[in-house]
Design an enzyme around this catalytic site. Sequence first.
Site, PDB file in Angstrom:
ATOM      1  N   HIS A  30       6.938   4.657  12.898  1.00  0.00           N
ATOM      2  CA  HIS A  30       7.190   5.527  11.761  1.00  0.00           C
ATOM      3  C   HIS A  30       6.120   5.978  11.154  1.00  0.00           C
ATOM      4  CE1 HIS A  30       5.765   2.934   8.617  1.00  0.00           C
ATOM      5  NE2 HIS A  30       6.159   1.928   9.212  1.00  0.00           N
ATOM      6  N   GLU A  74      -0.243  -8.929  -1.183  1.00  0.00           N
ATOM      7  CA  GLU A  74      -0.986  -8.509  -0.003  1.00  0.00           C
ATOM      8  C   GLU A  74      -2.188  -7.494  -0.197  1.00  0.00           C
ATOM      9  OE1 GLU A  74       0.621  -5.520   2.887  1.00  0.00           O
ATOM     10  OE2 GLU A  74       1.556  -7.162   3.965  1.00  0.00           O
ATOM     11  N   ARG A 129       2.975   8.078   9.538  1.00  0.00           N
ATOM     12  CA  ARG A 129       2.788   9.334   9.255  1.00  0.00           C
ATOM     13  C   ARG A 129       1.393   9.742  10.325  1.00  0.00           C
ATOM     14  NH1 ARG A 129       4.083  11.991   3.969  1.00  0.00           N
ATOM     15  NH2 ARG A 129       5.785  10.272   3.317  1.00  0.00           N
ATOM     16  N   HIS A 166      13.664   4.822  12.239  1.00  0.00           N
ATOM     17  CA  HIS A 166      13.417   4.921  10.820  1.00  0.00           C
ATOM     18  C   HIS A 166      14.191   6.153  10.282  1.00  0.00           C
ATOM     19  CE1 HIS A 166      10.913   5.369   7.158  1.00  0.00           C
ATOM     20  NE2 HIS A 166      10.329   4.094   7.618  1.00  0.00           N
ATOM     21  N   GLU A 175      -2.186   5.101   3.286  1.00  0.00           N
ATOM     22  CA  GLU A 175      -2.255   3.543   2.582  1.00  0.00           C
ATOM     23  C   GLU A 175      -3.328   3.072   2.639  1.00  0.00           C
ATOM     24  OE1 GLU A 175      -0.284   4.722   5.385  1.00  0.00           O
ATOM     25  OE2 GLU A 175       1.821   4.485   4.762  1.00  0.00           O
ATOM     26  N   ASP A 190       0.911  -1.190   0.154  1.00  0.00           N
ATOM     27  CA  ASP A 190      -0.007   0.060  -0.003  1.00  0.00           C
ATOM     28  C   ASP A 190       0.916   1.292  -0.155  1.00  0.00           C
ATOM     29  OD1 ASP A 190       1.038   0.120   2.369  1.00  0.00           O
ATOM     30  OD2 ASP A 190      -0.915  -0.669   3.569  1.00  0.00           O
TER      31      ASP A 190
HETATM   32  C1  UD1 Z   1       6.728   4.836   3.657  1.00  0.00           C
HETATM   33  C2  UD1 Z   1       5.416   4.263   3.068  1.00  0.00           C
HETATM   34  C3  UD1 Z   1       4.612   3.564   4.196  1.00  0.00           C
HETATM   35  C4  UD1 Z   1       5.381   2.422   4.784  1.00  0.00           C
HETATM   36  C5  UD1 Z   1       6.778   2.820   5.190  1.00  0.00           C
HETATM   37  C6  UD1 Z   1       7.816   1.615   5.302  1.00  0.00           C
HETATM   38  C7  UD1 Z   1       4.251   5.896   1.558  1.00  0.00           C
HETATM   39  C8  UD1 Z   1       3.595   7.039   1.803  1.00  0.00           C
HETATM   40  N1  UD1 Z   1       4.760   5.598   3.028  1.00  0.00           N
HETATM   41  O1  UD1 Z   1       6.632   5.698   4.882  1.00  0.00           O
HETATM   42  O2  UD1 Z   1       3.719   3.063   3.781  1.00  0.00           O
HETATM   43  O3  UD1 Z   1       4.661   1.794   5.912  1.00  0.00           O
HETATM   44  O4  UD1 Z   1       7.585   3.412   4.153  1.00  0.00           O
HETATM   45  O5  UD1 Z   1       8.792   2.079   6.189  1.00  0.00           O
HETATM   46  O6  UD1 Z   1       4.533   5.195   0.778  1.00  0.00           O
HETATM   47  N2  UD1 Z   1      14.011   8.472   3.745  1.00  0.00           N
HETATM   48  C9  UD1 Z   1      15.255   8.413   3.719  1.00  0.00           C
HETATM   49  N3  UD1 Z   1      16.072   7.144   3.417  1.00  0.00           N
HETATM   50  C10 UD1 Z   1      15.357   5.834   3.695  1.00  0.00           C
HETATM   51  C11 UD1 Z   1      13.863   5.827   4.027  1.00  0.00           C
HETATM   52  C12 UD1 Z   1      13.349   7.201   4.305  1.00  0.00           C
HETATM   53  O7  UD1 Z   1      16.039   9.388   3.579  1.00  0.00           O
HETATM   54  O8  UD1 Z   1      16.045   4.885   3.626  1.00  0.00           O
HETATM   55  C13 UD1 Z   1      13.414   9.651   4.089  1.00  0.00           C
HETATM   56  C14 UD1 Z   1      12.866   9.880   2.863  1.00  0.00           C
HETATM   57  O9  UD1 Z   1      13.492  10.476   1.882  1.00  0.00           O
HETATM   58  C15 UD1 Z   1      11.588  10.803   3.223  1.00  0.00           C
HETATM   59  C16 UD1 Z   1      11.096  10.344   4.370  1.00  0.00           C
HETATM   60  O10 UD1 Z   1      12.216   9.369   4.994  1.00  0.00           O
HETATM   61  O11 UD1 Z   1      11.775  12.225   3.186  1.00  0.00           O
HETATM   62  C17 UD1 Z   1       9.717   9.543   4.346  1.00  0.00           C
HETATM   63  O12 UD1 Z   1       9.788   8.579   3.722  1.00  0.00           O
HETATM   64  P1  UD1 Z   1       8.537   8.111   2.753  1.00  0.00           P
HETATM   65  O13 UD1 Z   1       8.888   6.834   1.883  1.00  0.00           O
HETATM   66  O14 UD1 Z   1       7.978   9.322   2.200  1.00  0.00           O
HETATM   67  O15 UD1 Z   1       7.556   7.626   3.886  1.00  0.00           O
HETATM   68  P2  UD1 Z   1       7.829   6.764   5.174  1.00  0.00           P
HETATM   69  O16 UD1 Z   1       6.934   7.384   6.074  1.00  0.00           O
HETATM   70  O17 UD1 Z   1       9.024   6.183   5.115  1.00  0.00           O
HETATM   71  N1  UDP Z   2      12.555  -4.135   9.751  1.00  0.00           N
HETATM   72  C1  UDP Z   2      13.913  -4.400   9.373  1.00  0.00           C
HETATM   73  N2  UDP Z   2      15.005  -3.537  10.239  1.00  0.00           N
HETATM   74  C2  UDP Z   2      14.572  -2.559  11.102  1.00  0.00           C
HETATM   75  C3  UDP Z   2      13.206  -2.396  11.341  1.00  0.00           C
HETATM   76  C4  UDP Z   2      12.185  -3.198  10.650  1.00  0.00           C
HETATM   77  O1  UDP Z   2      14.418  -5.151   8.802  1.00  0.00           O
HETATM   78  O2  UDP Z   2      15.198  -1.933  11.648  1.00  0.00           O
HETATM   79  C5  UDP Z   2      11.576  -4.897   8.894  1.00  0.00           C
HETATM   80  C6  UDP Z   2      10.561  -5.784   9.681  1.00  0.00           C
HETATM   81  O3  UDP Z   2      11.224  -6.998  10.102  1.00  0.00           O
HETATM   82  C7  UDP Z   2       9.415  -5.733   8.899  1.00  0.00           C
HETATM   83  C8  UDP Z   2       9.688  -4.512   7.928  1.00  0.00           C
HETATM   84  O4  UDP Z   2      10.968  -4.096   8.229  1.00  0.00           O
HETATM   85  O5  UDP Z   2       9.696  -6.839   8.019  1.00  0.00           O
HETATM   86  C9  UDP Z   2       8.444  -3.431   8.203  1.00  0.00           C
HETATM   87  O6  UDP Z   2       8.939  -2.332   7.861  1.00  0.00           O
HETATM   88  P1  UDP Z   2       8.336  -1.016   8.279  1.00  0.00           P
HETATM   89  O7  UDP Z   2       8.004  -1.134   9.747  1.00  0.00           O
HETATM   90  O8  UDP Z   2       9.294   0.155   7.683  1.00  0.00           O
HETATM   91  O9  UDP Z   2       6.971  -0.960   7.352  1.00  0.00           O
HETATM   92  P2  UDP Z   2       5.255  -1.365   7.115  1.00  0.00           P
HETATM   93  O10 UDP Z   2       5.379  -2.642   7.685  1.00  0.00           O
HETATM   94  O11 UDP Z   2       4.884  -0.565   8.373  1.00  0.00           O
HETATM   95  O12 UDP Z   2       4.841  -0.814   6.011  1.00  0.00           O
END
Ligand code: UD1
Ligand code: UDP
Length: 387
Positions: A211, A126, A213, A243, A140, A104
């Site tokens: 993490h 999923e 939003r 995160h 999501e 999602d």
């Molecule tokens: C995203 C997904 C969420 C999922 C989560 C898993 C969307 C809108 N959200 O949320 O559904 O549960 O990932 O973790 O798709 N960033 C980095 N480096 C990284 C990761 C993130 O710099 O490795 C920064 C991005 O540049 C951005 C911010 O984190 O500025 C947020 O990232 P974003 O992918 O928009 O949303 P998440 O809250 O990570």
């Molecule tokens: N995870 C990981 N390292 C971490 C934290 C989480 O490998 O430090 C894995 C965890 O086992 C799970 C996945 O990341 O499979 C979940 O990701 P996240 O919580 O970012 O996203 P969501 O599942 O909420 O979309």
Amino acid sequence: MSTPTSAVPVRAMLVLGTRPEAIKLAPVARAMSTGTRFDPIVVTTGQHREMLHQMLGLLCVDVRIALDVMRSRQQLSELTARLVGELGEVMRQQRPDLVVVQGDTTTALAGALAAFYEKIPVAHVEAGLRTGVIDNPFPEELNRSLIGRIARWHFAPTPRAAQHLLDEGVPPEQVFTTGNTVIDNLLWVLGEGSGTSAFRTGAKRILVTLHRRENQGDRMRGMGRALCRLAERGDVEIVLPLHKSPAVRDVLLPELEGRTGISLIEPLGYVDFAATLAECDLVLTDSGGIQEEAPSLSKPALVLRTTTERPEAVDAGAAQLIGTDPDAIVSTATALLDDPAAYRRMARAGNPFGDGQAAERVLAQLDEDFAADVPVTLASPRPYSTA
Ligand code: UD1
Ligand code: UDP
């Protein structure tokens, strides 16, 4: 669109951008790469730069195309627009037979939408998770509902998820209950061994991730304060892999850095995360995937959200949906840490999310449909029920 005969590999484009998508599509990619029936074309969007990179070793497939869509503090609308544009371009160049998206995220929605515009059928892994609240989780719940209108194959992890799709009018011949691929991956990784737990002491071990939003800002600050109160017990070790999102770090670092009993660490690679989860006593999380993994390892999970699209774990007794109120977090965690009988009940509740064979079921279905005499079309010949 022509359908490949059984002698020609099916070109399956796997689109992934975030950590959980890599984890949950890895078993599909691995299974596709072991035979000759599928040619997996992995496209990464770059939505999560560092955290996705940590996961790519799981895929056992080379990334064919790597996009770089992330810009600093980019808004969702901008991210979505850039993703649809760039993924559309890649699909026009590659002309895959199908596009596979997972879950999602914005990457998943954009992948499905771009494929639809290119008239390429979409498989949704999923599928069917719903809270019924359009902005929770945000964005999501909307993303997965929209993907549900686009997909040709809906691979639901549980019977309940499948039922949501049927209730929304998706033709039954397009809905398949497979289990969740996250369990395939968890079992595979634990089978490989060699992960290192992040816990360092013999205290009661609490693993925390935050993490979402809809939790960012004051709610997350309150959760941070609840963790400080738990740490003040003096008999717990709290490990929190932070995160990479700046919106998470800006709130949690000032609250938690340097606190006795709390280790703030960088995100763990999956192998080490699985080992850490396997060693913990209690999980506090707003993550989707971790809600699925914790019951598999008999770890009680307290879900720090007001809704969940994974009520199966709550119904089974393996998880509790406790909301975001700091007092509720402290009192529920305390009750579990101090009441061995209540703890045992949760730990023994079992895993409702699958048996580790989900990816095989996905591939078997795709294989059957691409082997059939009838061409695979964008959607099923039967219209959505409008009743
Ligand atoms: C995203 C997904 C969420 C999922 C989560 C898993 C969307 C809108 N959200 O949320 O559904 O549960 O990932 O973790 O798709 N960033 C980095 N480096 C990284 C990761 C993130 O710099 O490795 C920064 C991005 O540049 C951005 C911010 O984190 O500025 C947020 O990232 P974003 O992918 O928009 O949303 P998440 O809250 O990570
Ligand atoms: N995870 C990981 N390292 C971490 C934290 C989480 O490998 O430090 C894995 C965890 O086992 C799970 C996945 O990341 O499979 C979940 O990701 P996240 O919580 O970012 O996203 P969501 O599942 O909420 O979309």
